[in-house]
Design a protein around this motif. Structure first.
Motif, PDB file in Angstrom:
ATOM      1  N   THR A  34      37.267  45.230 -21.412  1.00 39.10           N
ATOM      2  CA  THR A  34      37.777  44.387 -19.964  1.00 39.10           C
ATOM      3  C   THR A  34      37.761  42.828 -20.813  1.00 39.10           C
ATOM      4  O   THR A  34      36.878  42.595 -21.365  1.00 39.10           O
ATOM      5  CB  THR A  34      35.941  45.337 -19.624  1.00 39.10           C
ATOM      6  N   TYR A  35      37.965  42.368 -19.647  1.00 40.44           N
ATOM      7  CA  TYR A  35      38.161  40.816 -20.702  1.00 40.44           C
ATOM      8  C   TYR A  35      38.221  40.191 -18.845  1.00 40.44           C
ATOM      9  O   TYR A  35      38.134  40.034 -18.169  1.00 40.44           O
ATOM     10  CB  TYR A  35      39.706  40.547 -20.769  1.00 40.44           C
ATOM     11  N   ARG A  36      37.806  38.404 -18.981  1.00 42.11           N
ATOM     12  CA  ARG A  36      37.580  37.282 -18.135  1.00 42.11           C
ATOM     13  C   ARG A  36      39.375  36.334 -18.766  1.00 42.11           C
ATOM     14  O   ARG A  36      38.672  35.996 -19.695  1.00 42.11           O
ATOM     15  CB  ARG A  36      36.343  36.681 -18.450  1.00 42.11           C
ATOM     16  N   TYR A  37      39.900  36.275 -17.712  1.00 44.52           N
ATOM     17  CA  TYR A  37      41.293  34.986 -17.858  1.00 44.52           C
ATOM     18  C   TYR A  37      40.533  33.697 -17.140  1.00 44.52           C
ATOM     19  O   TYR A  37      40.283  33.411 -16.426  1.00 44.52           O
ATOM     20  CB  TYR A  37      42.080  35.541 -17.884  1.00 44.52           C
ATOM     21  N   ASP A  38      41.078  32.730 -18.170  1.00 41.86           N
ATOM     22  CA  ASP A  38      40.660  31.975 -17.550  1.00 41.86           C
ATOM     23  C   ASP A  38      41.934  29.734 -18.307  1.00 41.86           C
ATOM     24  O   ASP A  38      42.486  30.100 -18.912  1.00 41.86           O
ATOM     25  CB  ASP A  38      39.719  30.629 -18.173  1.00 41.86           C
ATOM     26  N   THR A  43      42.835  31.438 -21.919  1.00 41.49           N
ATOM     27  CA  THR A  43      42.196  31.588 -23.030  1.00 41.49           C
ATOM     28  C   THR A  43      41.674  33.338 -22.249  1.00 41.49           C
ATOM     29  O   THR A  43      41.281  33.255 -21.425  1.00 41.49           O
ATOM     30  CB  THR A  43      41.336  31.672 -23.369  1.00 41.49           C
ATOM     31  N   LEU A  44      42.206  34.592 -22.510  1.00 38.55           N
ATOM     32  CA  LEU A  44      40.989  35.900 -22.190  1.00 38.55           C
ATOM     33  C   LEU A  44      40.023  35.798 -22.964  1.00 38.55           C
ATOM     34  O   LEU A  44      39.860  35.227 -24.924  1.00 38.55           O
ATOM     35  CB  LEU A  44      41.732  36.739 -23.124  1.00 38.55           C
ATOM     36  N   ILE A  45      38.957  36.078 -22.695  1.00 37.43           N
ATOM     37  CA  ILE A  45      37.501  36.697 -23.498  1.00 37.43           C
ATOM     38  C   ILE A  45      36.976  37.873 -23.727  1.00 37.43           C
ATOM     39  O   ILE A  45      36.786  38.698 -21.844  1.00 37.43           O
ATOM     40  CB  ILE A  45      36.508  35.527 -23.746  1.00 37.43           C
ATOM     41  N   ALA A  46      36.075  37.932 -24.115  1.00 36.43           N
ATOM     42  CA  ALA A  46      35.900  40.022 -23.581  1.00 36.43           C
ATOM     43  C   ALA A  46      34.455  40.202 -25.166  1.00 36.43           C
ATOM     44  O   ALA A  46      34.668  39.226 -25.609  1.00 36.43           O
ATOM     45  CB  ALA A  46      37.048  40.600 -24.454  1.00 36.43           C
ATOM     46  N   SER A  47      33.726  41.122 -24.817  1.00 39.62           N
ATOM     47  CA  SER A  47      32.925  41.069 -25.589  1.00 39.62           C
ATOM     48  C   SER A  47      33.110  42.436 -26.350  1.00 39.62           C
ATOM     49  O   SER A  47      33.366  43.459 -25.183  1.00 39.62           O
ATOM     50  CB  SER A  47      31.709  41.670 -24.755  1.00 39.62           C
ATOM     51  N   LEU A 100      27.354  35.230 -25.055  1.00 39.06           N
ATOM     52  CA  LEU A 100      27.480  36.364 -24.517  1.00 39.06           C
ATOM     53  C   LEU A 100      26.948  36.527 -23.561  1.00 39.06           C
ATOM     54  O   LEU A 100      27.560  37.318 -22.441  1.00 39.06           O
ATOM     55  CB  LEU A 100      27.349  37.886 -25.841  1.00 39.06           C
ATOM     56  N   VAL A 101      25.830  35.542 -23.294  1.00 34.74           N
ATOM     57  CA  VAL A 101      25.331  35.386 -22.182  1.00 34.74           C
ATOM     58  C   VAL A 101      25.787  34.191 -21.349  1.00 34.74           C
ATOM     59  O   VAL A 101      26.506  35.009 -19.818  1.00 34.74           O
ATOM     60  CB  VAL A 101      24.327  34.658 -22.562  1.00 34.74           C
ATOM     61  N   GLY A 102      27.240  33.590 -21.692  1.00 39.82           N
ATOM     62  CA  GLY A 102      27.997  33.049 -20.746  1.00 39.82           C
ATOM     63  C   GLY A 102      28.588  33.518 -20.452  1.00 39.82           C
ATOM     64  O   GLY A 102      29.770  33.862 -18.873  1.00 39.82           O
ATOM     65  N   TYR A 103      29.672  34.960 -20.895  1.00 38.08           N
ATOM     66  CA  TYR A 103      30.581  35.307 -20.722  1.00 38.08           C
ATOM     67  C   TYR A 103      30.085  36.670 -19.246  1.00 38.08           C
ATOM     68  O   TYR A 103      30.826  36.803 -18.486  1.00 38.08           O
ATOM     69  CB  TYR A 103      30.757  36.331 -22.057  1.00 38.08           C
ATOM     70  N   TYR A 104      28.602  36.844 -19.248  1.00 38.41           N
ATOM     71  CA  TYR A 104      28.576  38.401 -18.702  1.00 38.41           C
ATOM     72  C   TYR A 104      28.404  37.741 -17.555  1.00 38.41           C
ATOM     73  O   TYR A 104      28.384  37.570 -16.178  1.00 38.41           O
ATOM     74  CB  TYR A 104      26.937  38.358 -19.586  1.00 38.41           C
ATOM     75  N   ARG A 105      27.342  36.187 -17.806  1.00 39.01           N
ATOM     76  CA  ARG A 105      27.286  35.058 -16.559  1.00 39.01           C
ATOM     77  C   ARG A 105      28.879  35.013 -15.408  1.00 39.01           C
ATOM     78  O   ARG A 105      28.698  35.077 -14.484  1.00 39.01           O
ATOM     79  CB  ARG A 105      27.197  34.001 -16.634  1.00 39.01           C
ATOM     80  N   ARG A 106      29.647  34.805 -16.028  1.00 42.90           N
ATOM     81  CA  ARG A 106      30.678  34.504 -15.402  1.00 42.90           C
ATOM     82  C   ARG A 106      31.370  35.599 -14.936  1.00 42.90           C
ATOM     83  O   ARG A 106      32.415  36.201 -13.850  1.00 42.90           O
ATOM     84  CB  ARG A 106      32.016  34.094 -16.458  1.00 42.90           C
ATOM     85  N   ARG A 118      20.415  41.178 -24.202  1.00 44.72           N
ATOM     86  CA  ARG A 118      19.786  39.890 -25.420  1.00 44.72           C
ATOM     87  C   ARG A 118      19.521  41.103 -26.348  1.00 44.72           C
ATOM     88  O   ARG A 118      20.795  40.899 -27.543  1.00 44.72           O
ATOM     89  CB  ARG A 118      18.872  39.117 -25.975  1.00 44.72           C
ATOM     90  N   GLN A 119      19.317  41.610 -26.367  1.00 42.20           N
ATOM     91  CA  GLN A 119      18.617  42.596 -27.993  1.00 42.20           C
ATOM     92  C   GLN A 119      19.662  43.579 -27.564  1.00 42.20           C
ATOM     93  O   GLN A 119      19.793  43.694 -28.865  1.00 42.20           O
ATOM     94  CB  GLN A 119      16.599  42.841 -27.774  1.00 42.20           C
ATOM     95  N   ALA A 120      20.347  44.282 -26.740  1.00 45.26           N
ATOM     96  CA  ALA A 120      21.197  44.682 -26.542  1.00 45.26           C
ATOM     97  C   ALA A 120      22.392  44.095 -27.140  1.00 45.26           C
ATOM     98  O   ALA A 120      23.044  45.202 -28.434  1.00 45.26           O
ATOM     99  CB  ALA A 120      22.059  45.441 -25.277  1.00 45.26           C
ATOM    100  N   MET A 121      22.537  42.803 -27.468  1.00 47.38           N
ATOM    101  CA  MET A 121      23.880  42.425 -28.716  1.00 47.38           C
ATOM    102  C   MET A 121      23.488  42.466 -29.932  1.00 47.38           C
ATOM    103  O   MET A 121      24.642  42.984 -30.404  1.00 47.38           O
ATOM    104  CB  MET A 121      24.175  40.876 -27.547  1.00 47.38           C
TER     105      MET A 121
END
Length: 141
Positions: A34-38, A43-47, A100-106, A118-121
């Protein structure tokens, strides 16, 4: 071939694709992510997690290829680029967890329990992958 704007729009409109990394023996290793593209930043970002083969491959060789297709398979985009990875999440307030919080929010908006997230990360040894896209190829119908 399709123009870059259509390729970028296609990539930005989707959230799942196949990441190809390079194994030690030179063969590709494929993972659906799963990704986000900007498009503005190209850039592509993913956790992802630190312990996976794809992460180890990218730490050794950052060259990657990413493939996204339409539901019917007739349209597709291939992004070639270089990966950069954060350190694995080590504490609920470290730089990786904040990224990762920033990625999740986007990607999904607000989480119902940020402390739990945060603990799960940290528990999952999550890493933020950024693919710096150097070339786009494909066909969008």
């Amino acid at each position: 071939m399709t123009d870059d704007t259509a390729l970028k729009d296609f990539l930005a409109a989707r959230s799942h694709g196949v990441l190809a990394t390079i194994r030690r023996d030179g063969r590709p290793q494929l993972s659906t992510i799963t990704y986000r593209y900007d498009p503005a930043a190209a850039t592509l970002i993913a956790s992802i997690t630190e312990t996976r083969a794809k992460t180890k491959n990218m730490r050794r060789d950052p060259r990657v290829t990413f493939h996204v297709s339409s539901e019917d398979g007739w349209s597709y985009v291939v992004a070639e680029g270089r990966a950069s990875l954060t350190a694995p999440a080590a504490a609920p307030g470290d730089d990786t967890v904040e990224a990762l919080v920033g990625y999740y929010r986007r990607a999904a908006g607000e989480h119902p329990d940020w402390d739990e997230y945060r603990q799960a990360m940290v528990t999952d040894q999550r890493v933020l992958l950024t693919v710096h896209v150097e070339k786009l190829l494909g066909l969008v119908r």
